[in-house]
Scaffold this active site. Structure first.
Site: not given
Ligand code: HEM
Ligand SMILES: [Cu+2]
Lengths: 543, 290
Positions: A84, A113, A149, A176-177, A260, A262, A264, A275, A309-310, A335, A338, A457
């Protein structure tokens, strides 16, 4: 090919707007070099992937509707969560934005183009094949990848024969990307009409420029990471094997150095879309255009230094934890810039709430919720509690579904009349929006509570204490599963019976794309347009 | 950018079958490789067929581009697009190598000291890997792949460094010759560059044989073998590609495809060659010397 030679020179004496669409299915779609047709292909592909990924999330939520195991084997459940995510990220969100970029960037900067149209074709056509490979693993003995994933070893290497297929599929997506991103950068830097200065470009173009840079910088790193997985599994290397002096945590560092940025990659173009839409329906120029550009650039820069941070709970030295915590929190500043600028754009505007605007406002509010939960996750000691719980799931679905996906839907409604020359039904568009707002929050908001209460999860069963909110969440999911059908019907109906759209489409619309007829002819700007201040969406306070 | 009439005209190429051929080639290569790894009998032949299709695609696609370019169909804007394409492609390659360099640095600076008990690793070391003393080179606490020796930096690797550096000079001389219109000089120095690339590859192959046959240094020699062979291997692959590209360019020069101020094909390959060169310097420093 000789028959096409004429088209090469058609521009010289080309003053009519005959469409010159290539004849026949293969010429039109398979051998195409037309940015509009390729954009359409990307968008259709993304829509199909959203449906497939959506079906998988349906399996997940059906299983989680009540405690205990009812519908699927745990191992199949794991395949569903893994595939997924891969389908939605690489097959849904990213191609959808590339499709929007293909359609709109040349129109917004006055280019005929993309800069490298044949490579553009190749970038697209790799994708369906990459996903054929990935999805076919579902039918292999041992099934699809099931280690998440994020592909953490050693778990991800313990799958059956899917490992090699998944890795090669990821390589194809990466190729591709990267080619798509190179094309977008070259287009934006090289193909702008005279007078379309960098700081006059629409924000959608700006955000894509920066996104493309991120893509070229990090997709190869993902390719490196999965290559190491491959050699660890099949060729006896020890990158992620402590016995040989490697370290499984090293994979996490390399993966999140990609991962990370990614996230963004998936949100910056969304910022661009919003915008564009908000100034249109607030009938005011975007507040703080330059601040928006610089904020985007600083987000992109910071996104390279926050990856760990992950990994707060994985066991990093204290200095690392602190550095990544503070760096992550710093992203909240641009952010926030914005979000405040979008709100200020609406402030005292003469606003109307057509469907794209509703989605854009929904984006601003709900994305901000996701940003706030992100800030909570960024706090190291708090993340020790939240990590790998449903709170994280809630966080990333607020930023990705009500963020990235909302902006994609907003963009489709916003530019659809330009693409097809037809208006959609406002009534049903609004219905689509309000239905989604209700169910998406039912789906994801309770997941915050579940996560804070400790529900992990990626586990198909749970303590009965979590039953109620899971039921609510699943009801939300089933409501959400209807939405692609709504969207499809609304757009289908518009194509067949919609009212004819004007060139400007929206009353407050500014920007080059609104100066060409609707539907946009197959070839636009075969000669560079003369850009007047009134055509610019941004960068000119006098319009 | 400006045509004869002095008007700015865009160029958009017509449709092409080559990307579709490339897609089929890539798809065949990838499923062939995956099946091969899974020990399915048709995997290996499929992989080679796929590679052949990809080579055919490159031949045809580049051929089209060359013919169109010779016909003068491209304007300077197209030229800039090509240049940007090549530059950003090289940037993506740099990032690919960065992942492997990152792995090398991480292993040396963090994972091995930790396995040896530094930082918070004391208990891990005591209970899981007792007696393991961190060092570089290493194949880890379990001495995966058995005892091995390394390739000394100041022998063949130094020679290869000098070869690549010289090739960087010869290609620059060739470029100047091209710009000055000295055909013979161009062909000689470009030919020398190809030759140096081939010599480099020869020594690299010798080195691998030596490693496998006498030093017991293999891809499976723990993290040292992994980083050593993956870094030098991917680099060697790039040298191979670069040498082939240089050879193609040599033939194109011989055919007179390039003019003093219109020779993007030459420059693209020269950039690529310099990139390969710089990566080698990094390798020499961090893989062999330090
Ligand atoms: C203020 C901005 C953001 C902060 C401070 C933030 C912070 C974090 C942190 C600390 C985690 C890790 C959590 C954990 O696994 O314990 C996380 C996970 C995640 N964040 Fe964010 N994030 C922000 C914005 C975003 C944005 C804009 C996106 C995507 C469009 C995003 C997508 C994700 C995803 C996909 C995960 C989980 C990845 C995974 O473990 O499968 N985050 N974020
Ligand atoms: Cu992140």
């Amino acid at each position: 090919m000789a028959t096409h030679a004429a088209t090469d020179h058609h521009h010289a004496d080309h003053h009519d707007d005959h469409d010159h669409k290539p004849q026949g299915f293969m010429n039109r779609w398979v051998f195409t070099t037309n940015h509009k047709d390729i954009g359409t292909l990307y968008l259709v592909f993304a829509f199909i992937m959203f449906c497939i990924g959506g079906a998988m999330s349906g399996v997940i939520r059906a299983e989680l509707m009540s405690p205990g195991l009812q519908f699927v084997e745990p191992y199949f459940f794991n395949q569903m969560t893994t595939v997924h995510a891969l389908v939605m990220i690489f097959g849904g969100v990213m191609p959808a934005f590339v499709g929007l970029g293909n359609w709109m960037i040349p129109l917004q900067i006055g280019a005929p183009d993309m800069a490298l149209p044949r490579m553009n074709n190749w970038s697209f056509w790799i994708m369906p094949f990459a996903f054929t490979v990935l999805l076919c693993t579902l039918f292999l003995p041992g099934g699809a990848p099931a280690g998440g994933w994020t592909l953490y070893p050693p778990l991800s290497l313990q799958g059956g024969s899917s490992v090699a297929f998944a890795i090669f599929a990821i390589h194809m997506m990466g190729i591709s990307s990267i080619m798509g991103a190179i094309n977008i950068i070259a287009t934006i830097l090289n193909m702008r009409a005279p007078g379309m200065d960098l700081l006059k470009m629409p924000l959608f173009v700006w955000t894509w420029l920066i996104t493309a840079f991120l893509l070229i910088a990090v997709m190869p790193v993902l390719a490196g990471a999965v290559t190491m997985l491959l050699t660890d599994k099949f060729f006896g290397t020890s990158f992620f094997n402590a016995a040989g002096g490697g370290d499984p945590v090293m994979f996490q560092h390399i993966f999140w150095f990609f991962g990370h940025p990614e996230v963004y990659i998936m949100i910056l173009p969304a910022f661009g879309v919003v915008s564009e839409i908000i100034p249109t329906f607030a009938r005011k120029p975007l507040f703080g255009y330059q601040a928006m550009v610089y904020a985007t650039a600083s987000i992109a820069f910071l996104s390279f230094i926050v990856w760990a941070h992950h990994m707060f709970t994985v066991g990093m030295p204290l200095g690392g934890e602190l550095f990544f915590m503070y760096a992550t929190m710093m992203i909240a500043v641009p952010t926030g810039v914005k979000v405040f600028n979008w709100v200020s754009t609406m402030w005292k505007g003469s606003m109307t709430f057509e469907t794209p605007m509703l989605w854009a406002i929904g984006f601003v509010i709900l994305f901000t919720i996701g940003g706030f939960s992100g800030l909570m996750l960024a706090i190291v000691p708090a993340d020790f509690q939240y990590h790998d719980t449903y709170f994280v799931v809630a966080h990333f679905h607020y930023v990705l579904v009500t963020g990235a996906l909302f902006s994609i839907i907003a963009a489709v409604y916003f530019w659809w009349p330009k693409w097809t020359g037809k208006m959609y039904s406002e009534k049903w568009g609004k219905f689509h929006f309000w239905w989604t707002i209700v169910f998406v929050n039912l789906l994801f908001f309770p997941q915050h509570f579940l996560g804070l209460a400790g529900m992990p999860r990626r586990i198909p069963d749970y303590n009965v204490a979590f039953a109620d909110w899971n039921m609510v969440s699943s009801i939300g999911a089933f409501g959400m599963l209807c939405t692609p059908v709504f969207m499809f019907l609304i757009l289908w109906h518009s194509k067949k019976h919609g009212k004819t759209a004007t060139a400007e489409v929206w009353e407050g619309a500014h920007g080059l794309e609104w100066t060409v007829p609707s539907p946009a002819p197959h070839h636009t700007f075969t000669e560079p347009p003369v850009i007047k201040a009134s055509m610019l969406a941004h960068g000119d306070p006098t319009h | 950018m400006a045509t004869a009439q002095g008007k700015h005209i865009y160029y958009v190429p017509h449709g092409s079958k080559w990307p579709a051929v490339g897609t089929i080639g890539l798809f065949t290569t990838m499923i062939g490789a995956a099946n091969w790894l899974n020990e399915v009998s048709w995997g290996k032949p499929a992989f080679y067929v796929g590679v052949a299709i990809l080579l055919f695609m490159m031949w045809g696609w580049f051929g089209d581009v060359i013919r169109e370019s010779l016909k003068g169909m491209y304007n300077s804007q197209v030229d800039v697009s090509f240049r940007m394409g090549m530059m950003w492609f090289i940037f993506s390659e740099i990032m690919f190598f960065a992942a492997f360099f990152g792995a090398l640095f991480y292993a040396r600076m963090y994972s091995i000291p930790w396995l040896g008990g530094e930082g918070d690793g004391a208990l891990t070391n005591f209970y899981l890997h007792s007696g393991y003393a961190p060092a570089w080179p290493t194949n880890g606490p379990d001495a995966i792949g058995g005892a091995f020796q390394t390739i000394p930096a100041w022998g063949v690797p130094l020679l290869n460094t000098l070869i690549l550096l010289t090739s960087g000079v010869t290609i620059t001389v060739a470029h100047h010759a091209l710009r000055a219109g000295h055909r013979t000089q161009l062909l000689v120095f470009l030919g020398l560059t190809v030759l140096l690339g081939a010599i480099f590859l020869f020594y690299q192959a010798e080195e691998y044989i030596e490693a496998y046959q006498h030093l017991n240094l293999t891809l499976g020699s723990g993290v040292y073998g992994s980083t050593f062979f993956m870094l030098t291997g991917f680099h060697g692959l790039h040298v191979t590609l670069g040498t082939i590209m240089l050879a193609v360019i040599w033939f194109r020069c011989a055919k007179g495809h390039f003019t003093k101020d219109n020779h993007f094909g030459f420059e693209a390959v020269a950039w690529y060659w310099h990139f390969v060169d710089v990566v080698w310097l990094g390798l020499f420093m961090f893989v062999y010397v330090l």
